[in-house]
Design a protein around this motif. Structure first.
Motif, short mmCIF file in Angstrom:
data_model
loop_
_atom_site.label_atom_id
_atom_site.label_comp_id
_atom_site.label_asym_id
_atom_site.label_seq_id
_atom_site.Cartn_x
_atom_site.Cartn_y
_atom_site.Cartn_z
N UNK A 53 0.82 -1.21 0.00
CA UNK A 53 0.00 0.00 0.00
C UNK A 53 0.85 1.25 0.00
N UNK A 54 2.00 1.20 -0.68
CA UNK A 54 2.90 2.34 -0.78
C UNK A 54 2.68 3.03 -2.13
N UNK A 109 6.10 7.60 -4.83
CA UNK A 109 7.13 7.83 -3.81
C UNK A 109 8.37 6.96 -4.01
N UNK A 110 8.41 6.23 -5.12
CA UNK A 110 9.52 5.30 -5.37
C UNK A 110 10.89 5.97 -5.30
N UNK A 111 11.09 7.18 -5.87
CA UNK A 111 12.43 7.80 -5.74
C UNK A 111 12.84 8.02 -4.29
N UNK A 112 11.86 8.29 -3.44
CA UNK A 112 12.13 8.53 -2.02
C UNK A 112 12.65 7.27 -1.35
N UNK A 113 11.90 6.14 -1.47
CA UNK A 113 12.35 4.94 -0.77
C UNK A 113 13.48 4.23 -1.51
N UNK A 114 13.67 4.55 -2.78
CA UNK A 114 14.84 3.97 -3.46
C UNK A 114 16.13 4.52 -2.87
N UNK A 115 16.12 5.82 -2.56
CA UNK A 115 17.31 6.43 -1.96
C UNK A 115 17.59 5.82 -0.59
N UNK A 144 -7.22 -3.10 1.38
CA UNK A 144 -6.76 -4.39 0.88
C UNK A 144 -5.26 -4.60 1.04
N UNK A 145 -4.54 -3.55 1.43
CA UNK A 145 -3.09 -3.66 1.48
C UNK A 145 -2.61 -4.11 2.86
N UNK A 146 -1.30 -4.46 2.92
CA UNK A 146 -0.74 -5.03 4.14
C UNK A 146 -0.58 -4.02 5.26
N UNK A 147 -0.24 -2.77 4.93
CA UNK A 147 -0.13 -1.75 5.97
C UNK A 147 -1.47 -1.58 6.68
N UNK A 148 -2.55 -1.60 5.90
CA UNK A 148 -3.88 -1.51 6.49
C UNK A 148 -4.20 -2.71 7.35
#
Length: 394
Positions: A145-146, A150-156, A204-208
């Motif tokens: 559920x990300x 925001x991929x550039x953020x968590x890629x760094x 439906x996502x895992x964070x939830x």
């Protein structure tokens, strides 16, 4: 004396394209090979497999005297490891049921086909940036559920954490450890904020699923949720990128194997297992015994850093027939590609599914493809070994 520098030579970037002769040297040097930094290397299949299952071998860095925060369950021992791993696995679905991962089959196929639209005749593509990275990242983002934007953020953050997690010739802490701690805190805070937005709102996502767990006994604490979410996000894509990229590189280097799989695509699941043995995405694991351990007459004192060379065990001629030969139909392939014991990779089913889908989609196109550079440039990390780029001309 040369054997005392083996880990330094294996982790030297110059060895990244082909560390396998050094692994052969390791197996020849003996079951236990002491290093100049005071740690030891073990590379024989049977010894590595036995130690992965030995309850005296700790995955927790605090066993060796390191201070710091409580690590994710990947680096914990039972019973705490068992509790947190089970809680982390609950949103994937009950044991022996299709669950979320199996339900992603159609989605993985659709994402793969979408990525393939840019693979046109005459075009040069980077298998890593254009295919092997975006596939598992998109999948794990949807599972957790990300937001994909925001991929550039968590890629760094991921890059910093992966650098800090590498196996080193000595036990000294470096600036990368501090940077890794900071990245873990920032990434954990980001994921906790995402989870909090779902509190009281079914999703439906895992964070939830984590944050809305109705049973108090099955809830993760804030700290546990942050560590688990960071681990799932990073582990959910980092090793799969290497598995897919190493697979493409191996097949383009071996036209006979490529032709075999194009003629007999039903061998693809077996070929993925062989890739996990022949060119595994994870080469080493560190363990610390909390009691003295005897290996073939050599005593390893408690508290010693022990590096288990999984990739060396996968090429051990005492376990595998013609271990340096890639055989897509290899029988009895009990490789160490996913580790072993209680820490056997929990994401193995998803990694297998993604690798089979990715290579299956690529097979029809690889017959007319060629490597632009061989060997390609590799990632710095020696433990998570794989090309940083893999340019292919279609």
């Amino acid at each position: 004396m040369d054997s005392e520098t083996l880990l330094a030579r294996i982790t030297d970037y110059a060895s990244r394209p082909d560390p396998y002769p050094l692994y052969a040297e390791l197996r020849e040097a003996g079951p236990v090979v002491w290093q100049a930094g005071g740690n030891c290397l073990i590379g024989g299949y049977h010894h590595v497999a036995a130690l992965l299952h030995d309850p005296r071998m700790s995955a927790d860095p605090r066993t060796g005297g390191e201070l710091g925060h409580k690590p994710p369950f990947l680096r914990l021992d039972d019973p705490e490891h068992h509790r947190l791993r089970n809680l982390a696995m609950r949103p994937f679905g009950p044991p022996h049921s299709p669950g979320r991962v199996d339900g992603m089959r159609g989605e993985i196929r659709r994402i793969t086909e979408e990525l393939m639209t840019s693979f046109e005749p005459g075009r040069q593509v980077d298998i890593v940036d254009d295919f092997a990275y975006p596939l598992p990242v998109t999948v794990i983002c949807r599972l957790l559920g990300v937001p994909h934007e925001d991929e550039p953020l968590f890629r760094a953050w991921s890059d910093v954490l992966v650098t800090a997690a590498d196996v080193r010739p000595d036990a000294d802490s470096t600036e990368s450890d501090k940077a890794g701690d900071q990245a873990r805190i920032e990434m954990g805070g980001y994921l906790l904020e995402l989870a909090e937005r779902r509190r009281g709102k079914p999703s439906e996502d895992m964070l939830g699923a984590f944050v809305n767990e109705p049973d108090p006994a099955l809830r993760l604490t804030q700290e546990e949720l942050a560590e688990t979410a960071v681990l799932l996000l990073i582990a959910g894509h980092e090793t799969t990128v290497n598995l897919i990229t190493n697979g493409v590189l191996t097949l383009l280097r071996r036209p006979d194997s490529l032709d075999l799989l194009r003629r007999e695509p039903h061998l693809l699941p077996s070929a993925v297992e062989e890739l996990l043995r022949y060119e595994p995405p994870v080469h080493m694991r560190e363990r610390i015994p909390h009691a003295d351990i005897d290996i073939a007459g050599t005593t390893i004192p408690r508290g010693t850093s022990v590096v288990l060379a999984l990739a060396s065990g996968n090429r051990d001629p005492k376990r595998f027939h013609e271990p340096d030969r890639f055989d897509p139909a290899r029988p009895d392939n009990q490789h160490l590609g996913f580790g072993g014991g209680i820490h056997l990779c929990y994401g193995a089913p998803l990694a297998r599914l993604e690798a089979q889908a990715a290579l299956g989609a690529l097979l029809p196109h690889l017959g007319t493809a060629g490597l632009v550079q061989d060997p390609p440039p590799y990632r710095q990390n020696a433990m998570l070994r794989g090309p940083r780029h893999l340019h292919v001309q279609f």
